[in-house]
Every structure is written in C-alpha cells, then in structure tokens.
Scaffold this motif. Structure first.
Motif, mmCIF file in Angstrom:
data_model
loop_
_atom_site.group_PDB
_atom_site.id
_atom_site.type_symbol
_atom_site.label_atom_id
_atom_site.label_comp_id
_atom_site.label_asym_id
_atom_site.label_seq_id
_atom_site.Cartn_x
_atom_site.Cartn_y
_atom_site.Cartn_z
ATOM 1 N N LYS A 1 0.848 -1.182 0.000
ATOM 2 C CA LYS A 1 0.000 0.000 0.000
ATOM 3 C C LYS A 1 0.886 1.234 0.000
ATOM 4 N N ARG A 2 0.625 2.142 -0.909
ATOM 5 C CA ARG A 2 1.451 3.338 -1.006
ATOM 6 C C ARG A 2 1.283 4.234 0.209
ATOM 7 N N ILE A 3 2.400 4.724 0.698
ATOM 8 C CA ILE A 3 2.384 5.671 1.811
ATOM 9 C C ILE A 3 1.990 7.035 1.255
ATOM 10 N N PRO A 4 1.038 7.723 1.876
ATOM 11 C CA PRO A 4 0.612 9.034 1.365
ATOM 12 C C PRO A 4 1.793 9.970 1.132
ATOM 13 N N ASP A 5 1.714 10.749 0.050
ATOM 14 C CA ASP A 5 2.831 11.623 -0.320
ATOM 15 C C ASP A 5 3.239 12.556 0.804
ATOM 16 N N HIS A 6 2.280 13.095 1.548
ATOM 17 C CA HIS A 6 2.610 14.069 2.580
ATOM 18 C C HIS A 6 3.285 13.419 3.794
ATOM 19 N N GLN A 7 3.232 12.092 3.898
ATOM 20 C CA GLN A 7 3.888 11.388 4.996
ATOM 21 C C GLN A 7 5.185 10.704 4.575
ATOM 22 N N PHE A 8 5.431 10.628 3.271
ATOM 23 C CA PHE A 8 6.522 9.816 2.754
ATOM 24 C C PHE A 8 7.888 10.284 3.259
ATOM 25 N N PRO B 1 5.202 10.861 -7.752
ATOM 26 C CA PRO B 1 4.802 12.064 -7.017
ATOM 27 C C PRO B 1 5.761 13.208 -7.329
#
Length: 332
Positions: A51-58, A183
């Motif tokens: 599952k991709r980690i949200p961009d703002h948390q990456f 991203p």
C-alpha cells in the motif's frame, strides 16, 4: 532469536554479537541477535505489492529515518550494502517507524537485486561486488524509495541484462520510472540519488537540504564521447564505449576477433580520437603475448585486459567470472 532451528536451540536475551557452542556441528559459531521488529517487513519480497504511503507522509516516515541511519553508518566508515524494500522493517506494531535490516550476516550486496545496484556493481557476480561505498548505498536508497513510492517493483520480471542495457541507454532514473507517474514532490530527490555518476550522486547532506525546502541545482548527466563513425559488432552498431564493452563481454568469443584484427583499436583511435586508449589497447595485446605460460589463455587474458581499459569502472570480467578486486576472495 536463536542460533539453530534444531533441538539445540539456545535463546539469548542480550542484543549483540556473541560466540556460542553449536553442538550439531561440534564447533563454535558467531551469532547475531537483533531486536525483533514488531511491525514486520515493509515489503515482503521484491515481487510483492504494498500500500502506497501518502505523499505528505513519505518524507517523514520513510526518507528521514533511513537517511539518518545512513549518516550514522557513514560516520563509522560502514557501507550497508543491503538497502532494498524487503530489507526494511517497521519497529513498532503501529507501523510508524522504519529501520534498516541486517547487513552483517552475508557477503556485502550478495542479496541485492540489479535494480538496486549501480550499473557497475550490478555487472559483478553477487559474491564479487565487494564492500562497496557510501555512494552505492545512496543509489540503493534511491531505488528503494522509488519502488515504495510506486508500491511495487516496476521492473519485476525483466531480465538483469535488459535492466542494465536500459540503464546505460537512458539512465537509471528513466529506466526505473518508465511510464509510471511519480509524485512530483519526490522527483528531485530520486533524480539526485539515482544519478549514474557516483561523484555527482546525492549524499545525506543533500537530502537534509531538500527536506528543509531548499531547491538544488538540477544534475546533468555527463555525456559519453560519441563517434560519428559507428563500429559494427554482434549485428549491432555502437557509437560509444560503454555499451560496446558490455556487448563484447556478452559475446566473448566474437570480442576476440575485433581485438586481434585491429578493428577495435582503429575505431578508438580514429572514431573517438582517443589515442592514449588506443595505445594502451595495443600495449595490452603485446604484453600478454610476451608473458610466459599464457599461450592457451592468451586470447581470454587479452580480452579481459581490453575490457578493463575500455571501462575501468566495471568489475574485472574474465569469461563467466566478474568481480571487483576486493570481492575476489569471497567469490572464490
């Protein structure tokens, strides 16, 4: 954590490295004990999807903790050489903290897939890659970030030799990204980490600046010298040295022909106008002929030496044996 899976299992509560008796083999054995990561692997295997980690948390969840770990290793003069998606772990059950996995219980870079290795070390046998450098770790870091950002290995199923060919033709970043949509916030960082020139590749200091919002000068890849007059080899035409050297290795017996008949030397001298390299190739051929006891292997030795001259960054290549000097003993 235990030293053996058989009935002589010995549980140890201390974290560290110890030597203990191993009755099943009647000898002593070094064992390494780690704190067990409670959240499991970040990615179960290189063929898995996550599952991709949200961009703002990456950046906070993935980039920062791994970069900090690499800084500590670099301060101790240690190259990890095992950075890949399936060797990252979540420390906590909530899966909020990521740590690097093991890097001491196998030959350096032995388990690294070609996608996570720079072009040069990716050409060596897994046992012959040697201890490597900090720049190798940063490349593997970049490849790992890209795979996690996409959520899967974009080159799964592609043969290793094809991956290397694409990296040389279009660069590592373009090869790994392919048609994927990355991203926007990560593009600059990934380009910096996956630059094929190790001297220009980002270090941890660049990542810190990037995390703090500073835009860095775009890195321009250095172009290899190109010949207007191509050399034809193995039913292909080549305008530069690196793709030719790899094709010569892959077609070993045919490579002997263009070396011994002078075709290669003439192309290097006239097509690329690299007189010093052409002179070195000529000297290598003559010196091998003067070596005692090399009659049966002369052509193979000449080919190996010429490949070293054409691309000194690559491992030593002698038929199926491909190693860096520091990985020679481990490969044997």
């Amino acid at each position: 954590f235990f030293s053996s899976r058989r009935r002589h299992t010995r549980y140890i509560s201390v974290t560290g490295v110890q030597t203990c008796a191993l009755p099943i083999s009647e000898r002593k054995c070094t064992i390494v004990i780690y704190h067990r990561p409670l959240g499991g692997r970040v990615m179960e295997s290189m063929s898995a999807t996550v599952k991709r980690i949200p961009d703002h948390q990456f950046a906070r969840t993935v980039i920062k903790p791994i970069a900090d770990g690499l800084v500590e290793l670099a301060a101790k003069g240690i190259a990890h050489r095992a950075i890949r998606p399936d060797n990252l772990y979540y420390v906590d059950e909530a899966r909020t903290r990521i740590v690097l996995g093991d890097c001491v219980t196998s030959v350096p870079a032995h388990d690294q897939p070609v996608i996570c290795e720079p072009i040069e070390s990716g050409q060596a046998l897994p046992t012959g890659r040697g201890g490597g450098t900090y720049a190798d770790d940063m490349y593997a870091f970049g490849a790992t970030l890209l795979i996690l950002a996409i959520g899967r290995n974009p080159l799964h199923g592609v043969p290793d030799h094809e991956i290397t060919k694409r990296k040389i033709q279009v660069g590592s970043y373009a090869t790994l990204v392919g048609d994927e949509r990355m991203p926007v916030s990560l593009i600059e960082c990934l380009r910096g980490l996956l630059i094929d020139d190790a001297e220009q590749r980002w270090a941890a200091g660049n990542i810190d600046l990037w995390l703090n919002g500073k835009r860095l000068t775009p890195i321009q890849a250095r172009a290899e010298p190109q010949s207007q007059r191509p050399i034809r080899f193995a039913d292909q035409e080549f305008h530069s040295i690196r793709p030719l050297s790899i094709a010569m290795y892959q077609n070993w017996d045919k490579a002997k022909e263009i070396i011994n008949d002078g075709t290669l030397e003439i192309w290097v001298r006239r097509g690329l106008e690299l007189s010093d390299l052409a002179d070195a190739i000529s000297s290598a051929i003559k010196s091998v002929g003067a070596m005692p006891g090399t009659k049966n292997d002369a052509d193979d030795i000449i080919t190996a030496r010429v490949l070293m001259l054409l691309d000194p960054r690559m491992p030593i290549r002698y038929r199926d044996f491909r190693v860096y000097p520091e990985g020679f003993g481990q490969s044997l």
